[in-house]
Design an enzyme around this catalytic site. Structure first.
Site, PDB file in Angstrom:
ATOM      1  CB  SER A 118      25.088  59.412 -36.535  1.00 36.00           C
ATOM      2  OG  SER A 118      25.883  58.629 -35.483  1.00 36.00           O
ATOM      3  CE  LYS A 121      29.616  58.652 -37.209  1.00 34.05           C
ATOM      4  NZ  LYS A 121      28.778  58.675 -36.191  1.00 34.05           N
ATOM      5  CB  SER A 303      27.065  55.924 -38.857  1.00 34.96           C
ATOM      6  OG  SER A 303      26.741  56.834 -37.938  1.00 34.96           O
TER       7      SER A 303
END
Length: 465
Positions: A118, A121, A303
């Site tokens: 993640s 991102k 997230s």
């Protein structure tokens, strides 16, 4: 120069996550992930109210982020020792950069491409801010159909659109399907229309709805919804729960809209079907999402997989690419090239769920240094959106920065987490004890056990340097 960023850190820690109430209708709730459990990144914190840090503010330096550099020898020795922890496995990349000059203060396998999970991102959100602009919004519209008594609900790619069951009060404020129905009904009644046929248009996005490198379990486990341009509550059947995800988000949203029209005194005849809205069709109603900077803050703090995928598709549209996974990948790469930070970064989705993504620690740390600097104020939401150690988002879930060497650095690190099977990553900003702002990226994709405590220790060493 960096004064604004350091002040932002202080203000955010004292007032909480922008005085956020995180409503579950906009959160991506996933079960805890470990290398032996087949779940995806990331996990989110439970709903939180305003966080007040009290004495933590006193620990923050009053300088403008440009104090003396930490001693490289000491930093190297401490980080090298921590990187030897067996929990990290055999494939680890680590970089610490001076945010002011970009000078590399520490590096270990800096150019190695690592599965970022993640922390992807950060890349997606930086591209969205640069391409779309911080104040852009995503619009959901209703337009006139082929006849006076036909209308088309047109998806604009806003996954945060709140359905009729969503609870109000989340941050950022969501556009509402109920508001859109009310506005549409008012416009129709002003024309003497009280019964319509309803179609829906989700054609803004193209290509597969699942990315290469996604596991088949991601959707049933509630980690993400197949990507569509029209959805409510991020494709959740029940806004407060991560699962189940609806099988056909556009049809589900359109059916909910039909029910809301009826509540507003406009009947809906026949079945609700997909259709293409005519170019230039008259607009009957419209609702807009929160601005991109607020969407970015939410996507990073919690997230949010669905929101990140939507932002990636919007970058593709802005860059003139197909609004697909491939188009978004190409568009993000093009934006990063313009920013001068494309080296070492290649992504195949916007959320980081794909195991095909590859980012070097140096590439991620340099992207963060760019976002922290003064040359690109449009990227500021990257800094303000990253979770605060021990307080917010995926770093405020009671498991991070709570023990050992990392506990004393609560509030002094802002970072994005990343977790997939056998993957743990952490990248962010820290202010050293002498007031120097630095960026870091610690990444491992062959971890035998959960390596989050080791990553927290590494970030704490940087903050103490």
């Amino acid at each position: 120069m960096l004064t604004t960023l350091v002040m932002l850190q202080a203000v955010t820690i004292v007032t909480g996550v922008y005085a956020v109430r995180n409503d579950l209708s906009l959160s991506t709730l996933t079960s805890r992930s470990s290398p032996t459990t087949p779940t995806a990144s990331p996990e989110e914190s439970p709903p939180i109210s305003v966080v007040t840090a009290g004495p933590v503010l006193a620990q923050l330096p009053a300088r403008a982020g440009d104090g003396p550099l930490p001693t490289k020898g000491t930093l190297t020795r401490q980080l090298t020792d921590a990187l030897g922890d067996k929990a990290l496995g055999d494939r680890v990349g680590a970089v610490v950069l001076d945010a002011v000059t970009g000078e590399r203060l520490f590096a270990s396998n800096p150019e190695t491409g690592i599965v970022p999970a993640s922390t992807t991102k950060l890349v997606t959100c930086a591209a969205a801010l640069a391409a779309l602009g911080p104040d852009a919004r995503l619009s959901t519209r209703v337009v006139q159909g082929a006849s006076a008594d036909s209308i088309v609900l047109v998806g604009g790619g806003d996954p945060t659109l709140a359905g009729p069951s969503a609870k109000p009060g989340s941050y950022p404020r969501q556009a509402s399907l109920a508001t859109l129905a009310s506005r549409t009904a008012k416009a129709l009644k002003s024309r003497g229309v009280t019964k319509v046929t309803l179609s829906y248009d989700a054609s803004l996005y193209t290509g597969p709805t699942l990315a290469p490198g996604w596991k088949p379990s991601y959707v049933p486990d509630g980690n993400v919804t197949p990507v569509h341009a029209l959805a409510i509550d991020e494709g959740r059947q029940h806004p407060g729960h991560s699962q189940p995800r609806v099988s056909d988000p556009p049809r589900f949203a359109a059916a909910a809209f039909a029910g809301l029209l009826r509540k507003n005194g406009v009947g809906v005849a026949g079945a609700v079907r997909p259709a293409r809205a005519a170019r230039g069709a008259a607009e009957l109603g419209r609702v807009d999402s929160a601005p991109v900077y607020a969407l970015v803050e939410h996507a990073l703090t919690f997230s949010d997989n669905d929101l990140s995928e939507a932002l990636a598709r919007q970058v593709a549209i802005k860059e003139g690419k197909p609004a697909s996974f491939d188009g978004a990948s190409d568009a993000i790469h093009a934006v990063l090239q313009r920013l001068g930070v494309a080296k070492g970064i290649r992504v195949y989705d916007g959320s980081g769920l794909s195991t095909r993504n590859s980012i070097s620690a140096d590439g991620l740390a340099r992207l963060l240094a760019l976002a922290a600097g003064s040359a690109h104020p449009d990227l500021r939401a990257i800094a303000s959106g990253m979770p605060i150690a021990g307080f917010s988002g995926t770093l405020g879930n009671g498991r991070r920065f709570t023990g050992g060497d990392s506990k004393g650095q609560v509030g002094l690190v802002r970072a994005k987490t990343g977790t997939l099977n056998h993957v743990n990553t952490l990248a962010g900003l820290a202010t050293t004890k002498d007031g120097r702002l630095v960026t870091f990226a610690f990444m491992a994709d062959q971890v035998p056990v959960n390596a989050e405590p080791v990553l927290d220790r590494l970030a704490a060493i940087v903050a103490r340097a």
